[in-house]
Design a protein around this motif. Structure first.
Motif, PDB file in Angstrom:
ATOM      1  N   ASP A 126       0.821  -1.215   0.000  1.00  0.00           N
ATOM      2  CA  ASP A 126       0.000   0.000   0.000  1.00  0.00           C
ATOM      3  C   ASP A 126       0.857   1.269   0.000  1.00  0.00           C
ATOM      4  N   GLN A 127       2.153   1.106  -0.262  1.00  0.00           N
ATOM      5  CA  GLN A 127       3.075   2.240  -0.274  1.00  0.00           C
ATOM      6  C   GLN A 127       3.450   2.613  -1.704  1.00  0.00           C
ATOM      7  N   LEU A 128       3.383   3.923  -1.980  1.00  0.00           N
ATOM      8  CA  LEU A 128       3.780   4.447  -3.276  1.00  0.00           C
ATOM      9  C   LEU A 128       4.882   5.469  -3.051  1.00  0.00           C
ATOM     10  N   ILE A 129       6.011   5.261  -3.711  1.00  0.00           N
ATOM     11  CA  ILE A 129       7.075   6.261  -3.688  1.00  0.00           C
ATOM     12  C   ILE A 129       6.920   7.071  -4.958  1.00  0.00           C
ATOM     13  N   LEU A 130       6.802   8.369  -4.764  1.00  0.00           N
ATOM     14  CA  LEU A 130       6.504   9.288  -5.847  1.00  0.00           C
ATOM     15  C   LEU A 130       7.618  10.321  -5.939  1.00  0.00           C
ATOM     16  N   HIS A 131       8.233  10.447  -7.126  1.00  0.00           N
ATOM     17  CA  HIS A 131       9.226  11.496  -7.354  1.00  0.00           C
ATOM     18  C   HIS A 131       8.466  12.746  -7.771  1.00  0.00           C
ATOM     19  N   CYS A 132       8.771  13.860  -7.136  1.00  0.00           N
ATOM     20  CA  CYS A 132       8.053  15.107  -7.381  1.00  0.00           C
ATOM     21  C   CYS A 132       9.020  16.208  -7.788  1.00  0.00           C
ATOM     22  N   LEU A 133       8.571  17.065  -8.653  1.00  0.00           N
ATOM     23  CA  LEU A 133       9.363  18.222  -9.069  1.00  0.00           C
ATOM     24  C   LEU A 133       9.503  19.211  -7.923  1.00  0.00           C
ATOM     25  N   ASP A 134       8.495  19.294  -7.060  1.00  0.00           N
ATOM     26  CA  ASP A 134       8.529  20.217  -5.930  1.00  0.00           C
ATOM     27  C   ASP A 134       7.869  19.559  -4.728  1.00  0.00           C
ATOM     28  N   THR A 135       8.674  19.133  -3.774  1.00  0.00           N
ATOM     29  CA  THR A 135       8.144  18.442  -2.594  1.00  0.00           C
ATOM     30  C   THR A 135       7.478  19.403  -1.614  1.00  0.00           C
ATOM     31  N   THR A 136       7.633  20.718  -1.824  1.00  0.00           N
ATOM     32  CA  THR A 136       6.945  21.673  -0.954  1.00  0.00           C
ATOM     33  C   THR A 136       5.525  21.946  -1.434  1.00  0.00           C
ATOM     34  N   ALA A 137       5.186  21.514  -2.627  1.00  0.00           N
ATOM     35  CA  ALA A 137       3.827  21.675  -3.170  1.00  0.00           C
ATOM     36  C   ALA A 137       2.889  20.700  -2.444  1.00  0.00           C
ATOM     37  N   PRO A 138       1.591  20.942  -2.483  1.00  0.00           N
ATOM     38  CA  PRO A 138       0.630  20.054  -1.798  1.00  0.00           C
ATOM     39  C   PRO A 138       0.413  18.743  -2.559  1.00  0.00           C
ATOM     40  N   VAL A 139       1.474  17.967  -2.688  1.00  0.00           N
ATOM     41  CA  VAL A 139       1.420  16.720  -3.456  1.00  0.00           C
ATOM     42  C   VAL A 139       0.459  15.728  -2.812  1.00  0.00           C
ATOM     43  N   ASP A 140       0.488  15.649  -1.471  1.00  0.00           N
ATOM     44  CA  ASP A 140      -0.400  14.706  -0.778  1.00  0.00           C
ATOM     45  C   ASP A 140      -1.860  14.964  -1.132  1.00  0.00           C
ATOM     46  N   GLU A 141      -2.255  16.242  -1.144  1.00  0.00           N
ATOM     47  CA  GLU A 141      -3.642  16.592  -1.461  1.00  0.00           C
ATOM     48  C   GLU A 141      -3.988  16.197  -2.898  1.00  0.00           C
ATOM     49  N   ASP A 142      -3.051  16.425  -3.813  1.00  0.00           N
ATOM     50  CA  ASP A 142      -3.292  16.062  -5.216  1.00  0.00           C
ATOM     51  C   ASP A 142      -3.424  14.553  -5.377  1.00  0.00           C
ATOM     52  N   VAL A 143      -2.588  13.808  -4.656  1.00  0.00           N
ATOM     53  CA  VAL A 143      -2.665  12.344  -4.729  1.00  0.00           C
ATOM     54  C   VAL A 143      -4.000  11.867  -4.174  1.00  0.00           C
ATOM     55  N   ARG A 144      -4.444  12.442  -3.059  1.00  0.00           N
ATOM     56  CA  ARG A 144      -5.729  12.045  -2.464  1.00  0.00           C
ATOM     57  C   ARG A 144      -6.886  12.347  -3.415  1.00  0.00           C
ATOM     58  N   ALA A 145      -6.841  13.502  -4.075  1.00  0.00           N
ATOM     59  CA  ALA A 145      -7.900  13.849  -5.025  1.00  0.00           C
ATOM     60  C   ALA A 145      -7.909  12.863  -6.194  1.00  0.00           C
ATOM     61  N   THR A 146      -6.722  12.514  -6.680  1.00  0.00           N
ATOM     62  CA  THR A 146      -6.629  11.546  -7.782  1.00  0.00           C
ATOM     63  C   THR A 146      -7.083  10.173  -7.313  1.00  0.00           C
ATOM     64  N   GLU A 147      -6.731   9.818  -6.090  1.00  0.00           N
ATOM     65  CA  GLU A 147      -7.150   8.533  -5.528  1.00  0.00           C
ATOM     66  C   GLU A 147      -8.682   8.461  -5.453  1.00  0.00           C
ATOM     67  N   ARG A 148      -9.329   9.547  -5.076  1.00  0.00           N
ATOM     68  CA  ARG A 148     -10.804   9.575  -5.028  1.00  0.00           C
ATOM     69  C   ARG A 148     -11.393   9.396  -6.428  1.00  0.00           C
ATOM     70  N   GLN A 149     -10.774  10.013  -7.427  1.00  0.00           N
ATOM     71  CA  GLN A 149     -11.270   9.877  -8.803  1.00  0.00           C
ATOM     72  C   GLN A 149     -11.121   8.438  -9.290  1.00  0.00           C
ATOM     73  N   VAL A 150     -10.002   7.818  -8.973  1.00  0.00           N
ATOM     74  CA  VAL A 150      -9.790   6.418  -9.361  1.00  0.00           C
ATOM     75  C   VAL A 150     -10.810   5.519  -8.655  1.00  0.00           C
ATOM     76  N   ALA A 151     -11.083   5.809  -7.393  1.00  0.00           N
ATOM     77  CA  ALA A 151     -12.076   5.019  -6.653  1.00  0.00           C
ATOM     78  C   ALA A 151     -13.446   5.102  -7.340  1.00  0.00           C
ATOM     79  N   ARG A 152     -13.796   6.280  -7.862  1.00  0.00           N
ATOM     80  CA  ARG A 152     -15.073   6.437  -8.566  1.00  0.00           C
ATOM     81  C   ARG A 152     -15.115   5.590  -9.833  1.00  0.00           C
ATOM     82  N   VAL A 153     -13.970   5.436 -10.499  1.00  0.00           N
ATOM     83  CA  VAL A 153     -13.913   4.616 -11.719  1.00  0.00           C
ATOM     84  C   VAL A 153     -14.356   3.185 -11.409  1.00  0.00           C
TER      85      VAL A 153
END
Length: 166
Positions: A126-153
């Motif tokens: 259940d662990q995903l390692i994600l390389h990010c261009l900017d680790t200070t950006a709200p990456v966690d929030e973006d991943v959660r939003a994408t995760e919700r969209q995938v769940a809807r699929v």
């Protein structure tokens, strides 16, 4: 669904795409039939049929979400890279996923890799390692939003907790 039915659906879908791409040219029908049958067979070995059912409305919402987020993220990456200050802080973050194993997690990891500014490095359990261009950006929030969209699929519900970790 039986593997034979899954094979037929995938082969017909791939052949239909082949037909469209060749503009209906009959000269390549035999070759197209062989290639699409092989591709359908390999797809079953690589991605066996799962118990998850795709939701048409969820897919439609996901496509819209993906396209809009791709444009926004692409503009953000361009802005950062064209800025003289080069406001980036690349690095990796580790995120605990709430999606079940299999197709939902694979779709999430691949979607995040296609989004500008992120690249899935490793999906382990259940662990995903994600390389990010900017680790200070709200990456966690973006991943959660994408995760919700995938769940809807897949018609899945996710726990309300964030669970993201760095």
């Amino acid at each position: 669904m039986s593997p034979v039915l899954v094979f037929l659906i995938r082969a017909i879908t791939l052949f239909s795409i082949w037909w469209v791409l060749t503009l209906g040219d009959v000269d390549g029908l035999v070759f197209g039939a062989i290639v699409t049958a092989l591709a359908a067979g390999y797809s079953i070995r690589l991605f066996p049929p799962s118990s998850y059912r795709l939701r048409p409305l969820g897919i439609l919402a996901f496509v819209g979400y993906f396209l809009s987020r791709s444009v926004v993220a692409g503009l953000d990456v361009a802005r950062r890279l064209l800025s003289p200050a080069l406001p980036v802080k690349p690095g990796e973050i580790r995120i605990t996923l709430h999606l079940p194993a299999g197709s939902p997690r694979w779709l999430l990891a691949n979607t995040l890799s296609l989004m500008p500014g992120t690249l899935s490095v490793l999906l382990e359990g259940d662990q995903l390692i994600l390389h990010c261009l900017d680790t200070t950006a709200p990456v966690d929030e973006d991943v959660r939003a994408t995760e919700r969209q995938v769940a809807r699929v897949f018609g899945l519900s996710l726990p309300h907790g964030d669970g993201a970790g760095r």
